[in-house]
Write a protein that holds these residues in place. Structure first.
Motif, short mmCIF file in Angstrom:
data_model
loop_
_atom_site.label_atom_id
_atom_site.label_comp_id
_atom_site.label_asym_id
_atom_site.label_seq_id
_atom_site.Cartn_x
_atom_site.Cartn_y
_atom_site.Cartn_z
N MET A 83 60.93 57.31 -4.98
CA MET A 83 60.30 56.29 -4.43
C MET A 83 59.18 55.97 -5.23
SD MET A 83 60.79 55.37 -1.20
CE MET A 83 62.54 55.54 -0.59
N LYS A 84 58.66 54.62 -5.28
CA LYS A 84 57.59 54.02 -6.12
C LYS A 84 56.80 53.22 -5.38
CE LYS A 84 61.02 52.84 -8.56
NZ LYS A 84 62.27 52.41 -9.44
N ILE A 85 55.47 53.19 -5.75
CA ILE A 85 54.69 52.37 -4.97
C ILE A 85 53.77 51.85 -5.91
CG2 ILE A 85 52.57 52.38 -3.34
CD1 ILE A 85 53.90 54.60 -1.72
N LEU A 86 53.30 50.54 -6.08
CA LEU A 86 52.49 49.98 -6.76
C LEU A 86 51.09 49.63 -6.01
CD1 LEU A 86 51.63 48.28 -9.29
CD2 LEU A 86 52.69 46.43 -8.09
N LEU A 87 50.14 50.32 -6.16
CA LEU A 87 48.82 50.12 -5.55
C LEU A 87 48.08 49.34 -6.18
CD1 LEU A 87 46.90 51.10 -3.15
CD2 LEU A 87 46.19 53.03 -4.66
N THR A 118 50.79 47.47 -14.64
CA THR A 118 51.43 46.64 -15.72
C THR A 118 52.93 47.35 -15.72
OG1 THR A 118 50.91 48.37 -17.40
CG2 THR A 118 49.48 46.27 -17.27
N SER A 119 53.42 47.82 -14.80
CA SER A 119 54.86 48.52 -14.88
C SER A 119 55.80 47.13 -14.72
CB SER A 119 54.92 49.34 -13.88
OG SER A 119 56.22 49.94 -13.68
N LYS A 120 56.81 47.31 -15.18
CA LYS A 120 57.90 46.48 -15.09
C LYS A 120 58.97 46.98 -14.20
CE LYS A 120 56.50 43.66 -18.29
NZ LYS A 120 55.67 42.81 -17.98
N GLU A 121 59.03 48.21 -13.56
CA GLU A 121 59.83 48.65 -12.73
C GLU A 121 59.47 47.96 -11.16
OE1 GLU A 121 60.37 53.06 -12.36
OE2 GLU A 121 58.86 53.18 -14.06
N THR A 122 60.71 47.92 -10.61
CA THR A 122 60.48 47.42 -9.17
C THR A 122 60.13 48.70 -8.28
OG1 THR A 122 62.38 45.87 -9.50
CG2 THR A 122 61.76 46.54 -7.36
N PRO A 123 59.18 48.36 -7.43
CA PRO A 123 58.66 49.57 -6.57
C PRO A 123 59.51 49.41 -5.32
CG PRO A 123 56.97 47.45 -6.66
CD PRO A 123 57.99 47.40 -7.71
N ASP A 124 59.08 50.52 -4.62
CA ASP A 124 59.99 50.64 -3.19
C ASP A 124 58.64 49.76 -2.27
OD1 ASP A 124 62.26 51.68 -3.81
OD2 ASP A 124 60.93 53.39 -4.62
N CYS A 125 57.59 49.98 -2.38
CA CYS A 125 56.50 49.29 -1.56
C CYS A 125 55.20 48.91 -2.47
CB CYS A 125 56.11 50.21 -0.57
SG CYS A 125 54.70 49.82 0.47
N ILE A 126 54.60 48.03 -2.12
CA ILE A 126 53.22 47.36 -2.70
C ILE A 126 52.33 47.38 -1.83
CG2 ILE A 126 52.11 45.43 -4.07
CD1 ILE A 126 55.17 44.50 -4.89
N VAL A 127 51.30 48.11 -2.20
CA VAL A 127 49.95 48.02 -1.38
C VAL A 127 48.98 47.39 -2.08
CG1 VAL A 127 48.40 49.60 -0.33
CG2 VAL A 127 50.83 50.22 -0.34
N ILE A 128 48.35 46.67 -1.26
CA ILE A 128 47.20 45.38 -1.85
C ILE A 128 46.13 45.60 -0.95
CG2 ILE A 128 46.55 43.31 -2.55
CD1 ILE A 128 49.33 42.65 -3.36
N ASP A 129 44.90 45.95 -1.64
CA ASP A 129 43.69 45.80 -0.74
C ASP A 129 43.07 44.57 -0.65
OD1 ASP A 129 40.98 46.09 0.20
OD2 ASP A 129 40.63 47.84 -0.78
N LEU A 130 42.83 43.83 0.48
CA LEU A 130 42.32 42.66 0.47
C LEU A 130 41.05 42.33 0.25
CD1 LEU A 130 44.17 41.76 4.13
CD2 LEU A 130 44.71 41.12 1.83
N GLY A 131 40.27 43.64 -0.22
CA GLY A 131 38.83 43.56 -0.80
C GLY A 131 38.89 43.09 -2.09
N ARG A 132 39.95 42.99 -2.69
CA ARG A 132 40.14 42.49 -4.24
C ARG A 132 39.85 40.89 -4.35
NH1 ARG A 132 43.13 45.33 -8.04
NH2 ARG A 132 43.81 43.28 -8.78
N ARG A 133 39.22 40.57 -5.14
CA ARG A 133 39.05 39.09 -5.33
C ARG A 133 40.46 38.34 -5.45
NH1 ARG A 133 34.65 39.37 -9.42
NH2 ARG A 133 33.08 40.66 -8.37
#
Length: 105
Positions: free
Chosen positions: A1-5, A31-46
């Motif tokens: 499993m791979k996660i992009l956070l 900067t990874s070119k791999e396909t994650p199994d899930c992406i998690v993004i904090d809505l606090g980011r501009r």
């Protein structure tokens, strides 16, 4: 499993990285070119909405889970319009993602 956070809060980023790494998940660098199994993004980011749209275009089949310290209905709706799959409070996003990915524990 791979996660992009993508999270601007250092404490949250360290906690989530520890929890998911302990469960055997590989944490991908931004900067990874791999396909994650899930992406998690904090809505606090501009740039959260831009990143959601960009990553949705790159990975149309991957779940994008957003999180925030507090619930903000309009922000969650904007995130969903940009391509987010789900929302969870920052304090519970680790459990939400673990269920989605069927992680142990």
């Amino acid at each position: 499993m791979k996660i992009l956070l993508l999270c601007h809060d250092l404490t949250t980023r360290l906690r989530l990285t520890h929890v998911w790494s302990s469960a055997g998940v590989a944490m991908l660098p931004r900067t990874s070119k791999e396909t994650p199994d899930c992406i998690v993004i904090d809505l606090g980011r501009r740039d959260a909405l831009h990143e959601i749209a960009r990553l949705r275009a790159l990975h149309p089949a991957v779940d994008i889970v957003t999180c925030a310290a507090t619930f903000d209905g309009p922000a969650v709706e904007a995130a969903k319009a940009a391509g987010a799959t789900d929302f969870a409070a920052r304090s519970h996003v680790d459990k939400r993602v673990a269920r989605r990915l069927k992680l142990p524990g």
